[in-house]
Design an enzyme around this catalytic site. Structure first.
Site, short mmCIF file in Angstrom:
data_model
loop_
_atom_site.label_atom_id
_atom_site.label_comp_id
_atom_site.label_asym_id
_atom_site.label_seq_id
_atom_site.Cartn_x
_atom_site.Cartn_y
_atom_site.Cartn_z
N TRP A 220 4.00 18.34 -6.71
CA TRP A 220 3.27 17.09 -7.04
C TRP A 220 1.94 17.07 -6.29
CZ3 TRP A 220 3.35 13.58 -10.74
CH2 TRP A 220 4.53 13.38 -11.46
N TRP B 162 -5.78 -1.47 -8.86
CA TRP B 162 -5.16 -0.43 -8.06
C TRP B 162 -6.11 0.18 -7.04
CZ3 TRP B 162 -7.41 4.41 -8.57
CH2 TRP B 162 -8.17 4.64 -9.72
P1 FAD Z 1 8.66 14.88 1.16
O1 FAD Z 1 9.54 14.15 0.24
O2 FAD Z 1 9.28 15.59 2.30
O3 FAD Z 1 7.82 15.89 0.26
C1 FAD Z 1 7.25 17.10 0.76
C2 FAD Z 1 5.77 17.12 0.52
O4 FAD Z 1 5.49 17.10 -0.88
C3 FAD Z 1 5.03 15.93 1.09
O5 FAD Z 1 4.76 16.08 2.46
C4 FAD Z 1 3.78 15.89 0.23
O6 FAD Z 1 2.79 16.79 0.68
C5 FAD Z 1 4.30 16.36 -1.12
N1 FAD Z 1 4.63 15.20 -1.96
C6 FAD Z 1 5.81 14.55 -2.06
N2 FAD Z 1 5.74 13.58 -2.99
C7 FAD Z 1 4.48 13.60 -3.47
C8 FAD Z 1 3.79 12.85 -4.47
N3 FAD Z 1 4.39 11.88 -5.17
N4 FAD Z 1 2.50 13.14 -4.72
C9 FAD Z 1 1.86 14.13 -4.06
N5 FAD Z 1 2.47 14.90 -3.11
C10 FAD Z 1 3.76 14.63 -2.82
N6 FAD Z 1 0.94 11.45 -0.37
C11 FAD Z 1 0.01 11.96 0.46
O7 FAD Z 1 0.19 13.05 1.00
N7 FAD Z 1 -1.14 11.26 0.72
C12 FAD Z 1 -1.40 10.04 0.16
O8 FAD Z 1 -2.46 9.45 0.41
C13 FAD Z 1 -0.40 9.47 -0.69
N8 FAD Z 1 -0.58 8.24 -1.23
C14 FAD Z 1 0.40 7.72 -2.06
C15 FAD Z 1 0.19 6.45 -2.63
C16 FAD Z 1 1.18 5.90 -3.46
C17 FAD Z 1 0.94 4.54 -4.09
C18 FAD Z 1 2.36 6.60 -3.70
C19 FAD Z 1 3.42 6.02 -4.59
C20 FAD Z 1 2.56 7.86 -3.16
C21 FAD Z 1 1.59 8.43 -2.34
N9 FAD Z 1 1.77 9.72 -1.77
C22 FAD Z 1 0.78 10.24 -0.95
C23 FAD Z 1 2.90 10.58 -2.16
C24 FAD Z 1 4.15 10.49 -1.29
O9 FAD Z 1 4.49 9.15 -1.08
C25 FAD Z 1 4.01 11.19 0.06
O10 FAD Z 1 3.50 12.49 -0.11
C26 FAD Z 1 5.38 11.28 0.74
O11 FAD Z 1 5.92 10.01 0.93
C27 FAD Z 1 5.23 11.97 2.08
O12 FAD Z 1 6.45 11.98 2.76
P2 FAD Z 1 7.19 13.32 3.10
O13 FAD Z 1 6.22 14.27 3.74
O14 FAD Z 1 8.39 12.96 3.89
O15 FAD Z 1 7.54 13.85 1.66
#
Ligand code: FAD
Length: 475
Positions: free
Chosen positions: A276, A357
């Site tokens: 993603w 948004w």
């Molecule tokens: P994990 O679940 O452990 O996922 C592993 C990695 O995959 C993450 O560290 C991230 O790099 C990537 N990833 C996971 N989900 C997404 C996703 N939906 N979109 C893109 N990459 C993803 N993520 C950001 O890195 N920066 C942001 O500014 C950001 N803004 C967001 C705004 C909104 C409104 C929403 C709904 C989501 C956003 N995300 C963003 C995506 C996601 O929420 C975070 O990447 C995720 O919560 C990070 O937590 P984690 O590292 O534990 O994810």
């Protein structure tokens, strides 16, 4: 004396698995330059939480290599350093922000004007955005075929270790990190960040390791539970390039191989999430207006409401909807918010409060430690229904049902909204429905120590759907 080479550190604040740095290190003594360039991104100047992270990350990197810190337009600073040092080449990792290509062209021109060669490398992504195309040779607009194409492209390259390197030891003028004022002072809103995070390459490595040991096995089933610590929390480390996506990918693949099939589902799910991130960058590269304008142009005519009170209640975690407020307060206290709650909170702002948004995107930009130009924009557009492959606009999250489903016992709400900590499970996500005596016993006085809901969700939902009808004809 061998002339030095200039390694321009950008969002790649690590030494291991860093192609740009390895290439520089192979050529001669390395000048490690980081430039704080607030001018180039214009309105996308780095937000407050990211500045906190950058300070700590540079501090950590500074213990492994001598950093030269300078402030200003990166192309101008690089030209200065080339003139001062006679460096023979400049090496850096590619950046994908809409303003980066122009900047990289100017850096190349500065190199040419000063007799240095200029080298740009990949490494921030697993796949360069130009390389993944559909059968018609066009960029993908839908995630699932995009991710299939990424899997079909084969495993990413195997990560490398830290290369041997010689730092250039001649002392040059530079800024002191402390003088950049990246850390907040009065008030110090980042106090809570210190206990949650260890920015830097070592912090990223430890985080990945502990995720593989403790989180990965539960990832497929529980990643939507904000009350559990199951996801990797690698996003800020990935954003600042303290770890590469290839390192994460291969570490998870290795754990999967060791587990002999037991982790297959979890690993696949995790790798899809990493994709993603790739998809967000793919979209940003091919549609550079993504952070500002709806991907689906008909949404430009959406009848948003001017709702500064609603926006302010949302930002402060005072909407009266416990799961939304818990998320917004977690964000303020720690610089992060669980993904599921990000979706709920974003949906609430856009659909229940009808706030554009882009205003939520801005707030996240300033307050998230993982604020990322591509993932933030793509995700906000996804929730708003106006993005590529977005959730349909009419799918409106019910904050009570979402809370009851993903935080069934209310542990997450109790942690971040302590004034509700004594509410019984049945009412934790809808305190306004609790009988007077129950509220009294829990010490909750609605309108006094916890707000009444700022909107009635059912009515807000109807209003949002009516607003959508106005542009639907054009959709
Ligand atoms: P994990 O679940 O452990 O996922 C592993 C990695 O995959 C993450 O560290 C991230 O790099 C990537 N990833 C996971 N989900 C997404 C996703 N939906 N979109 C893109 N990459 C993803 N993520 C950001 O890195 N920066 C942001 O500014 C950001 N803004 C967001 C705004 C909104 C409104 C929403 C709904 C989501 C956003 N995300 C963003 C995506 C996601 O929420 C975070 O990447 C995720 O919560 C990070 O937590 P984690 O590292 O534990 O994810």
């Amino acid at each position: 004396m061998t002339s030095p080479v200039l390694y321009w550190l950008r969002q790649d604040l690590r030494l291991a698995d860093n192609v740009a740095f390895a290439a520089a290190a192979a050529r001669g003594p390395v000048i490690f330059l980081h430039v704080l360039d607030d001018g180039t991104p214009g309105e996308w100047r780095m937000g407050g939480a990211s500045r906190w992270w950058l300070h700590r990350s540079l501090e950590a990197l500074g213990t492994m290599a001598p950093l030269m810190l300078r402030r200003g337009a990166a192309d101008r600073v690089i030209a200065e350093v080339l003139r001062e040092t006679g460096a023979s080449s400049v090496h850096f990792a590619r950046d994908y922000a809409p303003w980066a290509e122009g900047l990289e062209r100017r850096v190349k021109a500065a190199c040419e004007a000063n007799g240095a060669t200029c080298h740009r490398y990949s490494g921030y992504l697993l796949h360069e955005p130009e390389t993944i195309r559909n059968g018609a040779g066009e960029p993908y607009r839908v995630y699932t075929p995009f991710s299939k194409a990424c899997f079909a492209a084969g495993e990413p390259r195997v990560p490398r270790g830290v290369p041997d390197f010689t730092p250039w030891t001649v002392t040059l003028a530079g800024d002191r990190l402390a003088d950049w004022d990246l850390l907040p002072t009065r008030p110090n809103w980042a106090k809570g960040f210190e206990t949650h995070w260890t920015p830097g390459e070592e912090g990223a490595r430890v985080r990945l390791q502990s995720f593989i040991e403790d989180g990965l096995a539960h990832y497929a089933d529980d990643r939507d539970r904000p009350d559990l610590d199951v996801t990797s929390r690698l996003s800020p480390h990935l954003h600042f390039g303290e770890i590469s996506p290839a390192q994460c990918w291969h570490a998870v693949r290795a754990a999967q191989a060791r587990a002999g099939g037991k982790l297959d589902r979890a690993a696949e799910k995790f790798l899809k999430e990493v994709l993603w991130r790739e998809f967000s960058y793919h979209l940003l590269h091919h549609w550079p207006t993504l952070p500002l304008e709806p991907f689906r142009p008909e949404f430009s005519a959406f009848p948003w409401s001017d709702n500064p009170e609603g926006l302010s209640a949302w930002q402060k975690g005072q909407t009266g909807y416990p799961i939304v407020d818990a998320g917004m307060r977690e964000l303020w206290a720690t610089g992060i918010m669980h993904n599921r709650v990000r979706m709920i909170a974003a949906s609430f702002l856009i659909k229940d409060l009808l706030v554009p948004w882009q205003q939520g995107e801005r707030w996240f930009w300033d307050t998230l430690v993982d604020a990322d130009i591509a993932s933030n924009a793509a995700s906000w557009q996804w929730v708003a229904g106006c993005g590529a492959d977005a959730a349909p606009y009419f799918r409106i999250f019910n904050p009570v049902l979402q809370g009851e489903k993903f935080d069934a016992k209310g542990a997450y709400v109790r942690k971040w909204v302590p004034e509700l900590s004594r509410m019984p499970d049945d009412f934790i996500h809808k305190p306004w429905e609790a009988p007077r005596l129950v509220l009294q016993a829990a010490g909750v006085e609605l309108g006094n120590n916890y707000p009444h809901p700022v909107v009635d969700h059912a009515k807000a939902r109807d209003r949002a759907l009516a607003a959508f009808q106005e542009i639907k004809g054009t959709a």
